[in-house]
Design a protein around this motif. Structure first.
Motif, PDB file in Angstrom:
ATOM      1  N   VAL A  35      60.968  53.781  45.566  1.00  0.00           N
ATOM      2  CA  VAL A  35      59.723  53.047  45.772  1.00  0.00           C
ATOM      3  C   VAL A  35      58.585  54.050  45.738  1.00  0.00           C
ATOM      4  CG1 VAL A  35      58.346  51.695  47.396  1.00  0.00           C
ATOM      5  CG2 VAL A  35      60.784  51.203  47.097  1.00  0.00           C
ATOM      6  N   THR A  36      57.641  53.837  44.845  1.00  0.00           N
ATOM      7  CA  THR A  36      56.479  54.708  44.728  1.00  0.00           C
ATOM      8  C   THR A  36      55.223  53.870  44.883  1.00  0.00           C
ATOM      9  OG1 THR A  36      57.665  56.198  43.228  1.00  0.00           O
ATOM     10  CG2 THR A  36      55.263  56.376  43.311  1.00  0.00           C
ATOM     11  N   VAL A  37      54.394  54.225  45.850  1.00  0.00           N
ATOM     12  CA  VAL A  37      53.149  53.517  46.120  1.00  0.00           C
ATOM     13  C   VAL A  37      52.008  54.462  45.782  1.00  0.00           C
ATOM     14  CG1 VAL A  37      51.789  52.239  47.789  1.00  0.00           C
ATOM     15  CG2 VAL A  37      54.288  52.244  47.954  1.00  0.00           C
ATOM     16  N   SER A  38      51.281  54.142  44.731  1.00  0.00           N
ATOM     17  CA  SER A  38      50.239  55.036  44.247  1.00  0.00           C
ATOM     18  C   SER A  38      49.222  54.254  43.440  1.00  0.00           C
ATOM     19  CB  SER A  38      50.844  56.142  43.381  1.00  0.00           C
ATOM     20  OG  SER A  38      49.838  56.978  42.828  1.00  0.00           O
ATOM     21  N   SER A  39      47.972  54.695  43.512  1.00  0.00           N
ATOM     22  CA  SER A  39      46.924  54.114  42.699  1.00  0.00           C
ATOM     23  C   SER A  39      46.751  54.839  41.381  1.00  0.00           C
ATOM     24  CB  SER A  39      45.594  54.123  43.461  1.00  0.00           C
ATOM     25  OG  SER A  39      45.216  55.444  43.814  1.00  0.00           O
ATOM     26  N   PRO A  68      60.027  62.497  50.309  1.00  0.00           N
ATOM     27  CA  PRO A  68      60.166  63.891  49.888  1.00  0.00           C
ATOM     28  C   PRO A  68      59.922  64.863  51.038  1.00  0.00           C
ATOM     29  CG  PRO A  68      58.935  62.658  48.260  1.00  0.00           C
ATOM     30  CD  PRO A  68      59.097  61.751  49.441  1.00  0.00           C
ATOM     31  N   GLY A  69      60.866  65.768  51.250  1.00  0.00           N
ATOM     32  CA  GLY A  69      60.733  66.779  52.274  1.00  0.00           C
ATOM     33  C   GLY A  69      60.933  66.305  53.696  1.00  0.00           C
ATOM     34  N   LYS A  70      61.378  65.066  53.883  1.00  0.00           N
ATOM     35  CA  LYS A  70      61.545  64.521  55.218  1.00  0.00           C
ATOM     36  C   LYS A  70      62.973  64.046  55.452  1.00  0.00           C
ATOM     37  CE  LYS A  70      56.766  63.009  55.831  1.00  0.00           C
ATOM     38  NZ  LYS A  70      55.883  61.868  56.199  1.00  0.00           N
ATOM     39  N   GLN A  71      63.305  63.865  56.723  1.00  0.00           N
ATOM     40  CA  GLN A  71      64.611  63.347  57.092  1.00  0.00           C
ATOM     41  C   GLN A  71      64.708  61.852  56.812  1.00  0.00           C
ATOM     42  OE1 GLN A  71      66.311  66.329  57.375  1.00  0.00           O
ATOM     43  NE2 GLN A  71      67.426  65.361  59.056  1.00  0.00           N
ATOM     44  N   SER A 106      56.260  52.019  62.114  1.00  0.00           N
ATOM     45  CA  SER A 106      55.450  52.285  60.942  1.00  0.00           C
ATOM     46  C   SER A 106      55.423  51.131  59.945  1.00  0.00           C
ATOM     47  CB  SER A 106      55.936  53.554  60.240  1.00  0.00           C
ATOM     48  OG  SER A 106      57.290  53.426  59.848  1.00  0.00           O
ATOM     49  N   VAL A 107      56.395  50.224  60.017  1.00  0.00           N
ATOM     50  CA  VAL A 107      56.466  49.121  59.060  1.00  0.00           C
ATOM     51  C   VAL A 107      56.346  47.761  59.725  1.00  0.00           C
ATOM     52  CG1 VAL A 107      57.922  50.543  57.582  1.00  0.00           C
ATOM     53  CG2 VAL A 107      58.976  48.832  59.089  1.00  0.00           C
ATOM     54  N   LYS A 108      56.277  47.726  61.030  1.00  0.00           N
ATOM     55  CA  LYS A 108      56.230  46.461  61.761  1.00  0.00           C
ATOM     56  C   LYS A 108      55.017  45.639  61.335  1.00  0.00           C
ATOM     57  CE  LYS A 108      57.838  46.936  65.770  1.00  0.00           C
ATOM     58  NZ  LYS A 108      58.025  47.350  67.185  1.00  0.00           N
ATOM     59  N   GLY A 109      55.260  44.377  61.042  1.00  0.00           N
ATOM     60  CA  GLY A 109      54.205  43.491  60.593  1.00  0.00           C
ATOM     61  C   GLY A 109      53.993  43.493  59.102  1.00  0.00           C
ATOM     62  N   ARG A 110      54.608  44.432  58.393  1.00  0.00           N
ATOM     63  CA  ARG A 110      54.460  44.526  56.944  1.00  0.00           C
ATOM     64  C   ARG A 110      55.765  44.262  56.204  1.00  0.00           C
ATOM     65  NH1 ARG A 110      53.322  49.210  54.689  1.00  0.00           N
ATOM     66  NH2 ARG A 110      54.212  50.493  56.367  1.00  0.00           N
ATOM     67  N   PHE A 111      56.888  44.680  56.787  1.00  0.00           N
ATOM     68  CA  PHE A 111      58.203  44.537  56.156  1.00  0.00           C
ATOM     69  C   PHE A 111      59.001  43.449  56.855  1.00  0.00           C
ATOM     70  CE2 PHE A 111      58.782  49.167  54.463  1.00  0.00           C
ATOM     71  CZ  PHE A 111      57.550  49.092  53.846  1.00  0.00           C
ATOM     72  N   LYS A 135      51.788  51.085  51.557  1.00  0.00           N
ATOM     73  CA  LYS A 135      50.935  52.255  51.704  1.00  0.00           C
ATOM     74  C   LYS A 135      51.557  53.438  50.976  1.00  0.00           C
ATOM     75  CE  LYS A 135      49.704  50.792  56.404  1.00  0.00           C
ATOM     76  NZ  LYS A 135      49.708  51.193  57.843  1.00  0.00           N
ATOM     77  N   PRO A 136      50.755  54.418  50.588  1.00  0.00           N
ATOM     78  CA  PRO A 136      51.329  55.600  49.933  1.00  0.00           C
ATOM     79  C   PRO A 136      52.423  56.271  50.760  1.00  0.00           C
ATOM     80  CG  PRO A 136      48.969  55.580  49.627  1.00  0.00           C
ATOM     81  CD  PRO A 136      49.280  54.444  50.571  1.00  0.00           C
ATOM     82  N   GLU A 137      52.310  56.254  52.077  1.00  0.00           N
ATOM     83  CA  GLU A 137      53.317  56.874  52.918  1.00  0.00           C
ATOM     84  C   GLU A 137      54.640  56.118  52.944  1.00  0.00           C
ATOM     85  OE1 GLU A 137      50.054  55.420  55.881  1.00  0.00           O
ATOM     86  OE2 GLU A 137      50.163  56.044  53.788  1.00  0.00           O
ATOM     87  N   ASP A 138      54.688  54.937  52.341  1.00  0.00           N
ATOM     88  CA  ASP A 138      55.945  54.223  52.179  1.00  0.00           C
ATOM     89  C   ASP A 138      56.764  54.750  51.006  1.00  0.00           C
ATOM     90  OD1 ASP A 138      55.492  52.373  54.325  1.00  0.00           O
ATOM     91  OD2 ASP A 138      54.172  51.218  53.000  1.00  0.00           O
ATOM     92  N   THR A 139      56.187  55.634  50.217  1.00  0.00           N
ATOM     93  CA  THR A 139      56.886  56.193  49.072  1.00  0.00           C
ATOM     94  C   THR A 139      58.142  56.930  49.529  1.00  0.00           C
ATOM     95  OG1 THR A 139      54.876  56.415  47.747  1.00  0.00           O
ATOM     96  CG2 THR A 139      56.726  57.826  47.163  1.00  0.00           C
ATOM     97  N   ALA A 140      59.288  56.538  48.991  1.00  0.00           N
ATOM     98  CA  ALA A 140      60.566  57.109  49.399  1.00  0.00           C
ATOM     99  C   ALA A 140      61.673  56.495  48.560  1.00  0.00           C
ATOM    100  CB  ALA A 140      60.844  56.830  50.881  1.00  0.00           C
ATOM    101  N   VAL A 141      62.855  57.071  48.670  1.00  0.00           N
ATOM    102  CA  VAL A 141      64.058  56.426  48.177  1.00  0.00           C
ATOM    103  C   VAL A 141      64.615  55.577  49.308  1.00  0.00           C
ATOM    104  CG1 VAL A 141      66.358  56.721  47.219  1.00  0.00           C
ATOM    105  CG2 VAL A 141      64.537  58.297  46.573  1.00  0.00           C
ATOM    106  N   TYR A 142      64.865  54.322  49.027  1.00  0.00           N
ATOM    107  CA  TYR A 142      65.333  53.383  50.031  1.00  0.00           C
ATOM    108  C   TYR A 142      66.824  53.117  49.859  1.00  0.00           C
ATOM    109  CZ  TYR A 142      60.613  52.384  51.626  1.00  0.00           C
ATOM    110  OH  TYR A 142      59.352  52.489  52.175  1.00  0.00           O
TER     111      TYR A 142
END
Length: 122
Positions: free
Chosen positions: A118-122, A41-44, A62-67, A86-93
């Motif tokens: 994709v929504t990452v939230s507790s 949201p709000g980003k390129q 930002s995703v190396k080692g996780r994705f 992580k919450p910062e992974d929240t985005a439309v993919y």
């Protein structure tokens, strides 16, 4: 006509995992590099990962080692396994077909699907 259909998104808690899929048609799948992008949201739009026709892979820091990006040429499908979310992974993919330039960078074609949330939230 190129068609890309993303699926597999959803709501997950931080530290969880999701596996995204992208089914492609209208292209010679095995001849193309494939990439995953995301738009928060709000980003390129950001390139997350890509895989070459030969199976070479590259990831954003930002995703190396996780994705992990992978492809199944027999099924014309590219995947994105996302772990330790992580919450910062929240985005439309979105997935995309493209080429790799002489510098090794990914150059997307102008073909996009609807994306998967994709929504990452507790």
């Amino acid at each position: 006509q190129v068609q890309l259909v993303e699926s597999g998104g959803g709501l997950v808690q931080p530290g969880g995992s999701l596996r995204l899929s992208c089914a492609a048609s209208g292209i010679i799948f095995s001849s193309n590099a494939m990439g995953w992008y995301r738009r928060a949201p709000g980003k390129q739009r950001e390139l997350v990962a890509f895989i070459t026709s030969g199976g070479g892979v590259n990831y954003a820091d930002s995703v190396k080692g996780r994705f992990t990006i992978s492809r199944d040429n027999a099924e014309n499908t590219v995947y994105l396994q996302m772990n330790s979310l992580k919450p910062e992974d929240t985005a439309v993919y979105y997935c995309n077909a493209g080429r790799v330039g002489l510098s090794g960078s990914y150059r997307p074609f102008d073909n996009w699907g609807q994306g998967t949330q994709v929504t990452v939230s507790s």
